[in-house]
Design an enzyme around this catalytic site. Structure first.
Site, PDB file in Angstrom:
ATOM      1  N   ARG A  50       0.847  -1.202   0.000  1.00  0.00           N
ATOM      2  CA  ARG A  50       0.000   0.000   0.000  1.00  0.00           C
ATOM      3  C   ARG A  50       0.876   1.243   0.000  1.00  0.00           C
ATOM      4  O   ARG A  50       0.591   2.231  -0.675  1.00  0.00           O
ATOM      5  CB  ARG A  50      -0.975   0.005   1.194  1.00  0.00           C
ATOM      6  CG  ARG A  50      -1.714   1.330   1.332  1.00  0.00           C
ATOM      7  CD  ARG A  50      -3.014   1.250   2.139  1.00  0.00           C
ATOM      8  NE  ARG A  50      -2.937   0.429   3.314  1.00  0.00           N
ATOM      9  CZ  ARG A  50      -2.331   0.763   4.463  1.00  0.00           C
ATOM     10  NH1 ARG A  50      -1.742   1.938   4.593  1.00  0.00           N
ATOM     11  NH2 ARG A  50      -2.296  -0.078   5.478  1.00  0.00           N
ATOM     12  N   TYR A 102     -17.284  14.814 -16.288  1.00  0.00           N
ATOM     13  CA  TYR A 102     -17.663  13.408 -16.135  1.00  0.00           C
ATOM     14  C   TYR A 102     -18.707  13.261 -15.016  1.00  0.00           C
ATOM     15  O   TYR A 102     -18.517  13.792 -13.912  1.00  0.00           O
ATOM     16  CB  TYR A 102     -16.404  12.579 -15.839  1.00  0.00           C
ATOM     17  CG  TYR A 102     -16.704  11.145 -15.504  1.00  0.00           C
ATOM     18  CD1 TYR A 102     -17.446  10.362 -16.384  1.00  0.00           C
ATOM     19  CD2 TYR A 102     -16.272  10.581 -14.319  1.00  0.00           C
ATOM     20  CE1 TYR A 102     -17.743   9.043 -16.076  1.00  0.00           C
ATOM     21  CE2 TYR A 102     -16.551   9.264 -13.998  1.00  0.00           C
ATOM     22  CZ  TYR A 102     -17.299   8.499 -14.886  1.00  0.00           C
ATOM     23  OH  TYR A 102     -17.604   7.204 -14.574  1.00  0.00           O
ATOM     24  N   ASP A 174      -8.489  17.644 -15.124  1.00  0.00           N
ATOM     25  CA  ASP A 174      -8.692  16.238 -15.503  1.00  0.00           C
ATOM     26  C   ASP A 174      -8.319  16.148 -16.978  1.00  0.00           C
ATOM     27  O   ASP A 174      -9.025  16.660 -17.848  1.00  0.00           O
ATOM     28  CB  ASP A 174     -10.155  15.840 -15.255  1.00  0.00           C
ATOM     29  CG  ASP A 174     -10.417  14.366 -15.565  1.00  0.00           C
ATOM     30  OD1 ASP A 174      -9.692  13.794 -16.400  1.00  0.00           O
ATOM     31  OD2 ASP A 174     -11.364  13.790 -14.988  1.00  0.00           O
ATOM     32  N   LYS A 199      -8.589   4.884 -19.456  1.00  0.00           N
ATOM     33  CA  LYS A 199      -8.905   5.358 -20.798  1.00  0.00           C
ATOM     34  C   LYS A 199      -7.660   5.277 -21.699  1.00  0.00           C
ATOM     35  O   LYS A 199      -7.104   4.218 -21.849  1.00  0.00           O
ATOM     36  CB  LYS A 199      -9.491   6.767 -20.691  1.00  0.00           C
ATOM     37  CG  LYS A 199     -10.636   6.873 -19.658  1.00  0.00           C
ATOM     38  CD  LYS A 199     -11.776   5.972 -20.024  1.00  0.00           C
ATOM     39  CE  LYS A 199     -12.949   5.896 -19.080  1.00  0.00           C
ATOM     40  NZ  LYS A 199     -12.873   6.163 -17.703  1.00  0.00           N
TER      41      LYS A 199
END
Ligand SMILES: Cc1ncc(COP(=O)(O)O)c(C=O)c1O
Length: 388
Positions: A50, A102, A174, A199
């Site tokens: 992590r 989005y 973004d 994407k």
């Protein structure tokens, strides 16, 4: 390596030297949760995945280089990355957000973060005055997405950076739709770049991921801390798949772009199509700005059909090579119906104010042969015409 390697070279080499332990040419998938320590308090740079993992580190170094920042952070999804940015804020803070964004970001902001005392104002950020008017004494952040989703409007990143500098705000961009190959917001003055690596960066519709890139060390330190504290990291295998996508990003983007141009021009001539939204058209309102701040017009094309909702739905359900599905930016073409799919989280009035209607269809143009894509769209348009 040359002193100033180009994008294509950095995509394949930065963070991706031969593995120190084995000489493996390709970064290995370090599929491990923990790392054996040599002694208490002595490790070889890693303790627990992590907090840090070598496969993830390689991806982060490559992404940072491609976006032109010093620090890259990979997340388990684009939304986890966006949530990571939200964790830079505190109760009472206010954020000005572009209104054409989005739907998942809108949902996170309005349905989750608002419950933690953060306020959001949504404005048409293509009009800079509207941004200025929305700023109040509690505003800490300006959040934009350009090209916007799904209407492909352009927001002036450098002008937003100037407002952010003058008002003491953090500018977040973004950059998912453009990809780092076509646009680098940090160079234009942004503080944080966010990506859904699901994407274009991943590029093959086979992995969910997200990333942030920053150049400011204090912001990076805070982001590393909150990511480790809240845990939204990608697994090593997902980091590896994303890194594999990174290597061909430039090649793919060039083909996405060439295909999108051909498809947009084809659609524009069709009688079943009312309007094509594509920044590469000289009469697109953001065309000049796109030429200034991007290195191409991207692989997305949005259109409105003459026949309204029945035609748009029939069209979206009739393609052979365009898969009807959420997402974008993959080698295979995708078709989406924003009204109920990507933008289903917005109220109808909010969608209409952005220009999204029941007749709107969004295309993510893949890298198949463009003639085949046009032929596929032609037969779907013919079916859509009879659905009216
Ligand atoms: C522009 C944009 N940002 C963020 C996201 C969220 O990314 P993810 O689905 O990887 O969580 C998406 C997803 O479609 C997107 O299109």
């Amino acid at each position: 390596m040359s002193d100033n390697p180009r994008f294509e070279t950095r995509a394949i080499h930065i963070g991706q030297g031969a593995d120190e332990a084995t000489g493996a040419t390709i970064v290995p998938v370090y599929q491990t949760a923990t790392f054996t320590q040599d002694a208490i308090g002595t490790n070889r740079g890693y303790e627990y995945s992590r907090s840090g993992n070598p496969t993830r580190d390689a991806l982060e170094a490559a992404l940072a280089s491609l976006e032109g920042g010093r620090f890259g952070l990979a997340y388990g999804s684009g939304m986890a990355a966006i949530h990571g940015v939200m964790q830079l804020l505190s109760a009472g803070d206010h954020v000005v957000v572009c209104d054409d964004l989005y739907g998942g970001s809108y949902r996170l902001f309005t349905k989750v973060m608002s419950g933690f005392g953060i306020r959001f104002s949504f404005v048409d950020a293509t009009v800079l005055d509207k941004i200025e008017q929305a700023i109040d004494s509690a505003t800490k952040m300006l959040w934009i997405e350009t090209p916007t989703n799904p209407m492909l409007r352009m927001i002036d990143i450098a002008a937003c950076a100037e407002i952010a500098r003058r008002k003491g705000l953090m500018l977040v961009v973004d950059n998912t739709f453009a990809s780092p190959y076509l646009q680098n917001p940090l160079e234009l003055g942004a503080h944080v770049v966010a990506h859904s690596t699901t994407k274009y960066i991943g590029g093959h519709s086979d992995v969910i991921g997200g990333a942030l890139v920053v150049d400011d060390e204090a912001i990076a330190t805070r982001l590393y801390f909150t990511r480790n504290a809240s845990g939204g990291v990608p697994g090593p295998w997902d980091a590896w798949l994303t890194l594999r996508g990174v290597k061909t990003l430039a090649l793919r983007m060039r083909q996405h772009e060439a295909n999108a141009k051909q498809v947009a021009e084809f659609l524009r001539e069709r009688p079943e199509v009312q309007r094509v939204h594509y920044p590469g058209f000289p009469d697109h309102p953001g065309h000049e700005l796109a030429k200034r701040q991007m290195r191409g017009f991207g692989g997305m094309v949005t259109l409105d059909l003459v026949g309204g909702e029945p035609a748009a739905k029939t069209f979206a359900e009739s393609t052979r090579y365009f898969s009807l599905g959420e997402s974008l930016g993959a080698v295979e073409s995708l078709i989406g119906y924003p009204w109920t799919m990507s933008h289903g989280a917005f109220e109808p009035e909010a969608k209409r104010s952005k220009g999204i209607t029941e007749a709107t269809v969004r295309l993510s143009i893949g890298i198949e042969h463009a003639d085949d894509l046009c032929a596929d769209l032609a037969q779907a348009l013919e079916r859509a015409a009879s659905a009216r």
